[in-house]
Write a protein that holds these residues in place. Structure first.
Motif: not given
Length: 633
Positions: A349, A352, A413, A418, A425
């Protein structure tokens, strides 16, 4: 008495003792975990749980349990504890436990008639190896210990079932055996410091029940293979060492290895030292670099969690070397992402929208006390990150004309909230997200501080003005804004606009934000994820996966945000706020003996009695509480 100590009245009561867990790690991803009475209640529990990159990198339970039986005059007293289908407990070894403590390492004292025996355990640093030490403290006649290993050889996300494919053969090694139930698993070695008598009698124990999995709505019944058992005579005052690992060891070296490892441990003498030990357990050192796991037992390394946890898990315990090891490993992956938008398999991630901004914040924390070193090592990457956002190259974040970060989170998300249902989401925070932009403003200010770029200073002022215009509603901050949709739910995300080193808010606005968080979100365990006044408030993290996901970010307390709240409170009230923050820390200290002893869990129910849930040990929670404790010293 040790800080973490439990007597017979707690241990013999399974309603209490089965809720209390212990955790040891090797700081390379492997761990050993069970309840205080050695009865596994999760599929994640095990005496040796290791990541196996040769299979898929996930964690695998190899040795699930090790039962001990005391034998005197042909009478057998089984110290093991298992829960079988229907909640049946057999054997009932917990009735022999007199004391459990966890000062330097965990230690259990058993008493069976005139026999008193202690059991201590640890994991070897950076090696997938558990060692258990048994010492016969007292006995009035000849005593033998029988050891019965329960093998799983399966992923932590699965359960073992009786089958015909299991290979129950074994091979002798020095003072023990090696075996593997399935290909392509490695061999599991089980050895003793003293030569045992091994009796090979393969047998499936069926219907072991894991009540934590039952609570979560998962399959909760397992069959485990016991290949046979070992028997060893033991004399009063004698110690026997058992070890299990992925390689053979010279038995004569076990005592020396034990003593060496023990000397490296720190006593858990108070809350700070408990969390100091917990913080070190998140380290995952591997050939590619050093990383921080987000938590145990199921998390891997996730960018946001790692960067939020980094200062607390290193700087707050005076471990600058570990900070630089983790940060340097992260820089390698960040550069790959910035230059090629290559998503790291080592740090999940990283794409993000807020992940890299949390890394900038972590560097700021290091910069506060190590200015020259921080600039020499990390100035370039901080500026590269800021330019990455500015040049519109981030795949999930856009800089709008007003200078603010905009994300599209309606179908996927894009924030720490999340949870999903049917791949959508549950909390679709989209548009201008408050903590994203608080982090963006903070990163811009820090970049402007360490460089002389006048254009950067101008952008910083623009973002400050836009932030207030977009988010300030006269009383507090909208959670997110997307066109005419201004989300008025009172959530804790706004606290970062006050707590970060650079705030876009005036002092009066900062006070209003802290005040509403105090009135509507603050509990003894930290900030709720949603105000109880909301019609969407779901405070209890209970039920099956669907129900828990719906509740996940809509009421339960996320204690890691306590760090930001306390920092904001102290920023406003300075020394006058110290006693208030100290009282909050007392609420956290109560958790040292409740769930996984000596550490802090992922989240708590939003209403009293604030029962803990989720990961048994969660890096951001441990780290942020450590940061506050350090500030109070």
């Amino acid at each position: 008495m040790d800080y973490l100590n439990f007597d017979k009245s707690v241990l013999a009561n399974l309603e209490k003792s089965l809720t209390k867990e212990m955790l040891r790690t090797n700081r390379s991803g492997a761990y050993n975990s069970t309840t205080l009475v050695d009865c596994n209640t999760r599929k994640y529990h095990g005496q040796l749980v290791v990541p196996l990159p040769e299979i898929d990198g996930d964690n695998y339970v190899l040795l699930s349990s090790l039962d001990e039986t005391i034998i005197q005059h042909s009478a057998e007293f089984n110290l093991g504890v298992h829960q079988y289908k229907g909640g049946q407990i057999s054997p009932n070894g917990h009735k022999y436990i007199r004391e459990f403590s966890c000062n330097v390492i965990s230690k259990t004292i058993y008493r069976v008639g005139g026999v008193i025996i202690s059991k201590e355990r640890l994991m070897v640093k950076n090696e997938p190896r558990t060692i258990i030490k048994y010492t016969l403290l007292d006995a009035h006649s000849a005593t033998t210990i029988r050891f019965k290993p329960f093998l799983a050889f399966r992923s932590v996300n699965a359960l073992s079932k009786e089958n015909e494919n299991a290979n129950t053969d074994y091979q002798e090694v020095k003072n023990g055996i090696k075996c593997k139930l399935y290909e392509p698993f490695p061999f599991l070695y089980m050895q003793f410091s003293k030569a045992p008598h091994y009796i090979h009698t393969p047998y499936w124990y069926k219907g072991l029940e894991y009540e934590k999995e039952q609570e979560r709505g998962y399959d909760y019944l397992e069959d485990l293979m016991v290949p046979g058992y070992f028997e060893i005579p033991i004399k009063k005052g004698e110690s026997i060492y058992f070890t299990t690992g992925l390689s053979e060891i010279a038995p004569r070296n076990l005592k020396t290895l034990w003593d060496t490892e023990l000397n490296q441990r720190n006593p858990r003498s108070d809350m700070f030292n408990c969390l100091k030990n917990a913080a070190r357990q998140f380290a995952k050192q591997q050939k590619e670099g050093t990383y921080l796991l987000a938590g145990y037992p199921w998390f891997k390394t996730r960018a946001r969690d790692e960067f939020i946890s980094l200062p607390g898990c290193t700087l707050s315990i005076d471990d600058n070397d570990m900070f630089n090891q983790v940060a340097s490993s992260a820089v390698t992956e960040i550069k790959k992402f910035i230059e090629k938008c290559e998503i790291s398999p080592l740090i999940e991630e990283i794409d993000m929208p807020d992940a890299l901004l949390w890394f900038v914040w972590a560097i700021q924390m290091y910069y506060e006390t190590n200015k020259d070193d921080a600039l020499a090592k990390y100035k370039d990457v901080v500026l590269d990150i800021v330019n990455f956002y500015k040049s519109q190259r981030h795949p999930n974040a856009t800089i709008r004309d007003n200078g603010l970060i905009y994300v599209t989170g309606s179908n996927k998300p894009m924030t720490w909230m999340n949870a999903v249902e049917d791949e959508m989401p549950i909390t679709p925070r989209s548009g201008y997200v408050v903590e994203h932009n608080a982090l963006w403003y903070n990163a811009l200010c820090f970049a402007a501080e360490i460089t002389s770029d006048t254009k950067l200073s101008a952008l910083t002022e623009k973002v400050k003005e836009s932030f207030v215009n977009v988010f300030w509603n006269g009383f507090y901050l909208y959670d997110y804004v997307d066109g005419t949709n201004r989300n008025v739910e009172v959530r804790p995300n706004m606290i970062y606009a006050v707590s970060l080193p650079y705030s876009p808010l005036e002092r009066s606005q900062q006070k209003s934000v802290v005040d509403i968080c105090t009135r509507e979100l603050l509990t003894a365990k930290g900030l709720r994820s949603l105000s109880p006044k909301s019609g969407f408030y779901r405070p209890n993290y209970v039920g099956g996966m669907k129900e828990r996901n719906r509740n996940y970010h809509n009421g339960p307390v996320w204690p890691y945000m306590t760090g930001a709240y306390c920092e904001a409170y102290l920023k406003l009230h300075k020394m006058g706020g110290v006693s208030f923050v100290e009282r909050l820390m007392i609420g956290m200290e109560a958790e040292m003996k409740k769930l996984c002893v000596g550490t802090l869990s992922e989240l708590f129910d939003g209403n009293p009695p604030y029962k803990g849930h989720g990961a048994m040990s969660y890096a951001p929670t441990v780290a942020e509480v450590l940061r506050i404790l350090k500030q109070l010293m």
